[in-house]
Scaffold this active site. Structure first.
Site: not given
Ligand code: GRF
Length: 219
Positions: A122, A154
């Site tokens: 997150h 996190s």
């Molecule tokens: C990230 O910011 C993660 O924290 C959230 O979704 C986003 C995914 O980014 N859960 P990616 O697809 O891994 O570039």
């Protein structure tokens, strides 16, 4: 202290299913760490997405990793959908699930079947700025609007509630006065790519124990 009495246990290899809806940069960072030998004892055996156009699926294909495009709309009921999902994971012996930007809720039956074996990342310092509606740029907008001095990322275990499971790792970034939600998102994403592979490494080495909803990292 209790921790020091817990013996490190060798675990079975992590057979990871990555669930991703978007571009898949976190998935890529974990894959790179495995390829570079920074994470032993783990393989990504399948990448699953609700979104046929997910960049994550493209990265998986480029790396000859099995992909699965599956979503609820393809099935008559929740039960059928979840049964298919579980069966597809069983076929490739998945024993650990990594959510990397997966925009759908995980069914409680899957959470039960993979108890303490599902992780999520997150883009904020949970328990702050988590929960329903807190995803993507909304998280960073809320953080900036609250005039926080720090944000971060996190990694946590997934349980039945959004963004509420035990925390495995967190890393902080400082917020500068001129930061916007977009610049903050970029800073946070950078540290996501550090702590997610690190967290998977700890699991792969059998060093993460969950004791009454608290995480213990065994040295
Ligand atoms: C990230 O910011 C993660 O924290 C959230 O979704 C986003 C995914 O980014 N859960 P990616 O697809 O891994 O570039």
């Amino acid at each position: 202290m209790k921790e020091i009495f817990i013996k490190r246990q060798l675990t079975d290899k992590l057979n990871i299913a990555v669930f991703a809806s978007g571009k898949g940069s976190n998935f890529k960072s974990i894959l790179e760490s495995i390829k570079l030998g920074k994470i032993h004892n783990a393989d990504i055996v399948i990448v699953i997405s609700n979104n046929a156009d997910a960049g994550a699926l493209e990265i998986a294909r480029e790396n000859n990793i099995l992909t699965l495009h599956i979503n609820r709309r393809q099935f008559a009921s929740d039960d059928d959908f979840n049964a298919a999902l579980i069966s597809d994971m069983q076929k490739v012996r998945v024993n650990f699930i990594v959510l990397a930007g997966y925009m759908k809720k995980i069914n409680p039956n899957i959470i039960k079947a993979f108890k303490n074996r599902i992780v999520n990342i997150h883009p904020a310092l949970l328990p702050k700025f988590g929960g329903k509606g807190m995803y993507g740029i909304h998280v960073h907008e809320a953080v900036i609007a609250s005039k926080e001095k720090f944000s971060g990322a996190s990694v946590h275990i997934v349980d039945e509630e959004y963004d509420r499971g035990p925390l495995v790792l967190q890393k902080i970034v400082q917020i500068e006065p001129n930061d916007t939600p977009e610049t903050l998102a970029a800073k946070v994403l950078k540290i996501e790519h550090e702590i997610y592979p690190e967290a998977i490494r700890l699991f792969a080495e059998g060093r993460v124990k969950v004791d009454r909803q608290k995480i213990i990292i065994v040295s």
